[in-house]
Design a protein around this motif. Structure first.
Motif, PDB file in Angstrom:
ATOM      1  N   ALA A  43      60.986  51.787  43.052  1.00 59.49           N
ATOM      2  CA  ALA A  43      61.605  51.181  42.098  1.00 59.49           C
ATOM      3  C   ALA A  43      61.756  49.624  42.296  1.00 59.49           C
ATOM      4  O   ALA A  43      61.617  49.114  41.287  1.00 59.49           O
ATOM      5  N   ILE A  44      61.564  48.975  43.465  1.00 60.67           N
ATOM      6  CA  ILE A  44      61.671  47.711  43.760  1.00 60.67           C
ATOM      7  C   ILE A  44      60.384  47.265  43.160  1.00 60.67           C
ATOM      8  O   ILE A  44      60.095  46.252  42.650  1.00 60.67           O
ATOM      9  N   GLN A  45      59.120  47.810  43.597  1.00 62.86           N
ATOM     10  CA  GLN A  45      57.701  47.456  42.977  1.00 62.86           C
ATOM     11  C   GLN A  45      57.757  47.557  41.605  1.00 62.86           C
ATOM     12  O   GLN A  45      57.088  46.763  40.818  1.00 62.86           O
ATOM     13  N   ALA A  46      58.136  48.656  41.047  1.00 68.38           N
ATOM     14  CA  ALA A  46      57.985  48.766  39.470  1.00 68.38           C
ATOM     15  C   ALA A  46      59.035  47.746  38.828  1.00 68.38           C
ATOM     16  O   ALA A  46      58.547  47.330  37.770  1.00 68.38           O
ATOM     17  N   SER A  47      60.259  47.430  39.421  1.00 68.09           N
ATOM     18  CA  SER A  47      60.892  46.328  38.592  1.00 68.09           C
ATOM     19  C   SER A  47      60.168  45.004  38.878  1.00 68.09           C
ATOM     20  O   SER A  47      60.184  44.242  37.678  1.00 68.09           O
ATOM     21  N   GLY A  48      59.463  44.779  39.845  1.00 68.62           N
ATOM     22  CA  GLY A  48      59.037  43.532  39.994  1.00 68.62           C
ATOM     23  C   GLY A  48      57.699  43.320  38.873  1.00 68.62           C
ATOM     24  O   GLY A  48      57.689  42.323  38.279  1.00 68.62           O
ATOM     25  N   GLN A  49      57.117  44.430  38.855  1.00 69.69           N
ATOM     26  CA  GLN A  49      55.909  44.514  37.987  1.00 69.69           C
ATOM     27  C   GLN A  49      56.546  44.374  36.438  1.00 69.69           C
ATOM     28  O   GLN A  49      55.865  43.458  35.674  1.00 69.69           O
ATOM     29  N   ALA A  50      57.610  44.924  36.336  1.00 71.07           N
ATOM     30  CA  ALA A  50      58.100  45.055  34.921  1.00 71.07           C
ATOM     31  C   ALA A  50      58.557  43.532  34.442  1.00 71.07           C
ATOM     32  O   ALA A  50      58.307  42.885  33.458  1.00 71.07           O
ATOM     33  N   VAL A  51      59.162  42.759  35.415  1.00 69.16           N
ATOM     34  CA  VAL A  51      59.612  41.379  35.047  1.00 69.16           C
ATOM     35  C   VAL A  51      58.486  40.586  35.157  1.00 69.16           C
ATOM     36  O   VAL A  51      58.542  39.505  34.326  1.00 69.16           O
ATOM     37  N   LYS A  52      57.381  40.858  35.855  1.00 66.80           N
ATOM     38  CA  LYS A  52      56.122  39.893  35.818  1.00 66.80           C
ATOM     39  C   LYS A  52      55.499  40.125  34.503  1.00 66.80           C
ATOM     40  O   LYS A  52      54.913  39.199  33.978  1.00 66.80           O
ATOM     41  N   LEU A  53      55.622  41.281  33.843  1.00 68.22           N
ATOM     42  CA  LEU A  53      54.907  41.420  32.588  1.00 68.22           C
ATOM     43  C   LEU A  53      55.643  40.888  31.440  1.00 68.22           C
ATOM     44  O   LEU A  53      55.138  40.540  30.459  1.00 68.22           O
ATOM     45  N   ASP A  54      57.109  40.693  31.620  1.00 67.45           N
ATOM     46  CA  ASP A  54      57.699  40.279  30.661  1.00 67.45           C
ATOM     47  C   ASP A  54      59.217  39.720  31.253  1.00 67.45           C
ATOM     48  O   ASP A  54      60.070  40.493  31.443  1.00 67.45           O
ATOM     49  N   MET A  91      55.492  59.758  32.989  1.00 68.29           N
ATOM     50  CA  MET A  91      55.662  58.515  33.101  1.00 68.29           C
ATOM     51  C   MET A  91      54.150  57.882  33.513  1.00 68.29           C
ATOM     52  O   MET A  91      53.831  56.821  33.033  1.00 68.29           O
ATOM     53  N   GLU A  92      53.691  58.687  34.392  1.00 71.51           N
ATOM     54  CA  GLU A  92      52.306  58.338  34.936  1.00 71.51           C
ATOM     55  C   GLU A  92      51.388  58.319  33.754  1.00 71.51           C
ATOM     56  O   GLU A  92      50.262  57.352  33.620  1.00 71.51           O
ATOM     57  N   GLU A  93      51.508  58.944  32.800  1.00 73.14           N
ATOM     58  CA  GLU A  93      50.544  59.059  31.648  1.00 73.14           C
ATOM     59  C   GLU A  93      50.897  57.938  30.853  1.00 73.14           C
ATOM     60  O   GLU A  93      49.896  57.184  30.542  1.00 73.14           O
ATOM     61  N   ALA A  94      52.038  57.600  30.593  1.00 74.19           N
ATOM     62  CA  ALA A  94      52.392  56.509  29.698  1.00 74.19           C
ATOM     63  C   ALA A  94      52.000  55.153  30.600  1.00 74.19           C
ATOM     64  O   ALA A  94      51.334  54.121  29.827  1.00 74.19           O
ATOM     65  N   ALA A  95      52.131  55.030  31.815  1.00 72.84           N
ATOM     66  CA  ALA A  95      51.453  53.781  32.459  1.00 72.84           C
ATOM     67  C   ALA A  95      49.804  53.669  32.439  1.00 72.84           C
ATOM     68  O   ALA A  95      49.478  52.846  32.445  1.00 72.84           O
ATOM     69  N   LYS A  96      49.255  55.016  32.277  1.00 70.19           N
ATOM     70  CA  LYS A  96      47.918  55.088  32.196  1.00 70.19           C
ATOM     71  C   LYS A  96      47.304  54.310  30.938  1.00 70.19           C
ATOM     72  O   LYS A  96      46.427  53.709  30.722  1.00 70.19           O
ATOM     73  N   ARG A  97      48.117  54.855  29.877  1.00 71.39           N
ATOM     74  CA  ARG A  97      47.566  54.588  28.450  1.00 71.39           C
ATOM     75  C   ARG A  97      48.138  53.068  28.189  1.00 71.39           C
ATOM     76  O   ARG A  97      47.555  52.236  27.276  1.00 71.39           O
ATOM     77  N   ALA A  98      49.199  52.483  28.539  1.00 69.10           N
ATOM     78  CA  ALA A  98      49.707  51.109  28.602  1.00 69.10           C
ATOM     79  C   ALA A  98      50.156  50.541  29.619  1.00 69.10           C
ATOM     80  O   ALA A  98      51.432  50.287  30.086  1.00 69.10           O
ATOM     81  N   PRO A  99      49.041  49.979  30.566  1.00 67.13           N
ATOM     82  CA  PRO A  99      49.497  49.511  31.962  1.00 67.13           C
ATOM     83  C   PRO A  99      50.274  48.123  32.014  1.00 67.13           C
ATOM     84  O   PRO A  99      50.739  47.763  32.925  1.00 67.13           O
ATOM     85  N   ARG A 100      50.232  47.378  30.750  1.00 63.99           N
ATOM     86  CA  ARG A 100      50.968  46.213  30.738  1.00 63.99           C
ATOM     87  C   ARG A 100      52.034  46.008  29.812  1.00 63.99           C
ATOM     88  O   ARG A 100      52.445  45.172  29.308  1.00 63.99           O
ATOM     89  N   ASP A 101      52.602  47.490  29.674  1.00 63.97           N
ATOM     90  CA  ASP A 101      53.987  47.338  29.023  1.00 63.97           C
ATOM     91  C   ASP A 101      55.152  47.380  29.811  1.00 63.97           C
ATOM     92  O   ASP A 101      55.191  48.300  30.899  1.00 63.97           O
ATOM     93  N   ALA A 102      55.914  46.295  29.846  1.00 69.64           N
ATOM     94  CA  ALA A 102      57.024  46.190  30.813  1.00 69.64           C
ATOM     95  C   ALA A 102      57.968  47.359  30.543  1.00 69.64           C
ATOM     96  O   ALA A 102      58.709  47.611  31.566  1.00 69.64           O
ATOM     97  N   ASP A 103      58.317  47.842  29.444  1.00 74.05           N
ATOM     98  CA  ASP A 103      59.044  48.984  29.057  1.00 74.05           C
ATOM     99  C   ASP A 103      58.633  50.040  29.913  1.00 74.05           C
ATOM    100  O   ASP A 103      59.701  50.881  30.406  1.00 74.05           O
TER     101      ASP A 103
END
Length: 327
Positions: free
Chosen positions: A188-199, A158-170
């Motif tokens: 989890a709270i922080q990640a969910s907030g980031q996901a909603v912010k992006l999409d 997952m960290e590699e995925a976030a590194k490659r696509a830092p603005r991917d809500a999925d």
């Protein structure tokens, strides 16, 4: 001779009529232009997170042109979004038969295999993914490793995925789900907030955010998040289940029951919906009905690939709310 010519001419005429009728029927059955339009519509609906409508559009495309590889691929993607791993795998094979190379759809096949509980095969398939599909493949790899109990490997993927696509809500929605399952509620709270912010329309992000708000601020505060998810796809089974569970715990019994009925209409025999109805019946003091519903749900509860209701203990008011790992 004359009679022979008449017979031969009649036979040729009949053959010509049959051939013309066949071509007319074929032209009626096949409509490549309609198929292309339906594929485009399906893609837009899926991008808008309405997987149910996307599936219907893709089905229309397949019917209009059964040999259209893109139609089968669109249908497979919609089925994956709806957790239909068996159907998606079949459609992916049809897409390959119609022209796609196996490597082009390896990441999707990995997803389909994972939904069927075949983690090892899914992991092997992620290694065949094309370069442009690596982020998707990493997400599926993380899920497969997590479901196999290999959390360090799952976080690394997952960290590699976030590194490659830092603005991917999925990616962030999956990251949040992984952190939640690992017990890192704050993460989890922080990640969910980031996901909603992006999409803000991402169905998975809305669902995860609803669960986080429910744990932080209570049942009533969480309802708008599940309602927002259902605005995207009114027939999403998992959104209906979370909504029904939260309504039930909030004391809105009739609304909760209505939501479970909607879930059963979408997925007949849904173990989660039957379980929630059993809890509602138990709270109303109807033990016989509750036991009957639990028996009807059968083994489907522990087999659910995405969630299982958590009200396992016997109390005067068992909780309805549930948690899941979204595949």
């Amino acid at each position: 001779m004359f009679r022979r010519l008449i017979v031969i001419g009649g036979a040729l005429g009949a053959f010509a009529l049959v051939l013309a009728a066949w071509f007319m029927a074929a032209s009626t059955r096949l409509n490549p232009a309609a198929a292309r339009e339906a594929v485009e519509r399906s893609g837009k609906l899926l991008a808008a997170h309405d997987a149910t409508a996307a599936r219907e559009a893709a089905l229309a495309a397949v019917r209009a042109d059964p040999g259209n590889a893109q139609a089968h691929l669109a249908l497979a993607k919609a089925m994956l979004a709806l957790d239909d791993g068996v159907g998606a795998e079949a459609e992916l094979q049809r897409a390959i038969d119609a022209g796609y190379k196996p490597g082009q759809v390896a990441h999707l096949r990995a997803h389909a295999l994972l939904l069927q509980g075949q983690q090892e095969k899914a992991l092997a398939e992620t290694g065949k993914a094309a370069p442009e599909s690596q982020v998707y493949a990493l997400r599926i790899r993380a899920r497969a490793l997590a479901l196999s109990g290999k959390l360090p490997g799952a976080f690394a993927a997952m960290e590699e995925a976030a590194k490659r696509a830092p603005r991917d809500a999925d990616v962030w929605a999956d990251m949040g789900r992984l952190k939640l399952n690992a017990g890192d509620v704050l993460g989890a709270i922080q990640a969910s907030g980031q996901a909603v912010k992006l999409d803000g329309g991402n169905l998975d992000a809305l669902m995860l955010r609803g669960e986080m708000v429910r744990s932080q601020f209570g049942l009533i505060a969480a309802l708008p998040w599940f309602e927002a998810a259902l605005k995207r796809d009114p027939n999403d089974h998992d959104a209906l289940i979370e909504y029904a569970a939260t309504l039930g715990d909030a004391g809105r019994t009739l609304d909760s029951l209505a939501a479970t009925r909607r879930a059963l209409a979408v997925r007949p025999g849904s173990a989660q919906a039957l379980y929630l109805q059993a809890v509602i019946a138990a709270r109303a003091g109807n033990g016989d009905l509750a036991r009957g519903l639990i028996e009807h749900a059968g083994a489907g509860l522990p087999r659910s690939p995405r969630r299982c209701c958590s009200a396992a203990r016997s109390t005067s008011k068992p909780p309805i709310t549930s948690r899941r790992w979204r595949n």
